[in-house]
Design a protein around this motif. Structure first.
Motif, PDB file in Angstrom:
ATOM      1  N   MET A  44      -8.430  -8.572   1.911  1.00 14.89           N
ATOM      2  CA  MET A  44      -8.519  -7.625   0.777  1.00 14.89           C
ATOM      3  C   MET A  44      -9.476  -8.158  -0.376  1.00 14.89           C
ATOM      4  O   MET A  44     -10.054  -7.775  -1.260  1.00 14.89           O
ATOM      5  N   GLU A  95     -10.687  -8.650  -7.543  1.00 21.69           N
ATOM      6  CA  GLU A  95     -12.196  -8.821  -7.937  1.00 21.69           C
ATOM      7  C   GLU A  95     -12.611 -10.315  -8.012  1.00 21.69           C
ATOM      8  O   GLU A  95     -11.991 -11.105  -8.271  1.00 21.69           O
ATOM      9  N   GLU A 140      -3.114  -3.997  -7.387  1.00 19.63           N
ATOM     10  CA  GLU A 140      -4.686  -3.622  -7.831  1.00 19.63           C
ATOM     11  C   GLU A 140      -5.509  -4.256  -6.957  1.00 19.63           C
ATOM     12  O   GLU A 140      -5.259  -5.378  -6.425  1.00 19.63           O
ATOM     13  N   PRO A 141      -7.018  -3.584  -6.782  1.00 23.77           N
ATOM     14  CA  PRO A 141      -7.833  -4.244  -5.809  1.00 23.77           C
ATOM     15  C   PRO A 141      -8.308  -5.854  -6.592  1.00 23.77           C
ATOM     16  O   PRO A 141      -8.151  -5.838  -7.674  1.00 23.77           O
ATOM     17  N   ARG A 159       0.921  -1.259   0.030  1.00 22.14           N
ATOM     18  CA  ARG A 159      -0.133  -0.129   0.075  1.00 22.14           C
ATOM     19  C   ARG A 159       0.838   1.366   0.013  1.00 22.14           C
ATOM     20  O   ARG A 159       0.418   2.295  -0.389  1.00 22.14           O
TER      21      ARG A 159
END
Length: 185
Positions: free
Chosen positions: A152, A72, A69-70, A58
């Motif tokens: 996350m 998904e 990247e986040p 981070r």
């Protein structure tokens, strides 16, 4: 620690880091210079003024790198899809001194996906893991890294990471690839 392949780095802003292997949190000021000695799993180990420090993903921007990247998941992902992502995320957790992830090192004994007891549609992940040595100063940091990376994952509301020392870790718990990479046959 420094080698010809180490990448020079300059901190662009003050950055909270963790000393390796002590595990102590400190702040490196903007303008600090050093070298990236390891960049695996979205975090970085940097060598600055004779010491090693771990920079969390981070905070990658502090050293001119892109934060991860986040994550998904497809809409309505089932527990199996979440479990696969749990194991992928666990493989992004590295000891800052050893370029092998905690799964291939044989440090993760168990990862369970359960419905979250208080939040419908959310999950709780329970992990049992160990360290290569009980006195490892990075133990709390590795546990926090595992917890943070699992939380996350979309639909994971909580990750409970338990550090255990029974059975004690030994090199036979490592994957074959990890044993080859470290020369521990």
């Amino acid at each position: 620690m420094y080698s010809r392949s180490s990448e020079p780095v300059r901190f662009e802003r003050d950055c909270a880091v963790v000393m390796v292997p002590q595990g102590e949190q400190v702040t490196l000021p903007a303008g600090s210079v050093g070298y990236i000695t390891q960049g695996l799993g979205g975090s970085y180990t940097v060598f600055v003024e004779g010491n090693l420090f771990r920079v969390a993903g981070r905070d990658a921007d502090a050293i001119g790198k892109e934060p991860p990247e986040p994550l998904e998941l497809p809409e309505g992902a089932d527990d199996e899809a979440v479990e696969q992502m749990v194991w992928r995320q666990l493989r992004t957790c590295f000891d800052p001194e050893i370029p092998i992830n905690v799964v291939d090192l044989g440090l993760v004994y168990e990862a369970r996906i359960l419905p979250h007891p208080e939040t419908p549609g959310q999950r709780r992940v329970e992990v049992r893991m160990t360290l290569t040595a009980p006195a490892c100063g990075m133990g709390d940091i590795l546990v926090a890294d595992v917890r943070d990376k699992l939380e996350m994952i979309p639909t994971v509301a909580e990750a409970d990471v338990e550090l255990v020392f029974d059975p004690p870790w030994n090199r036979t718990m490592m994957s074959e690839a990890a044993r080859l990479e470290t020369g521990m046959f």
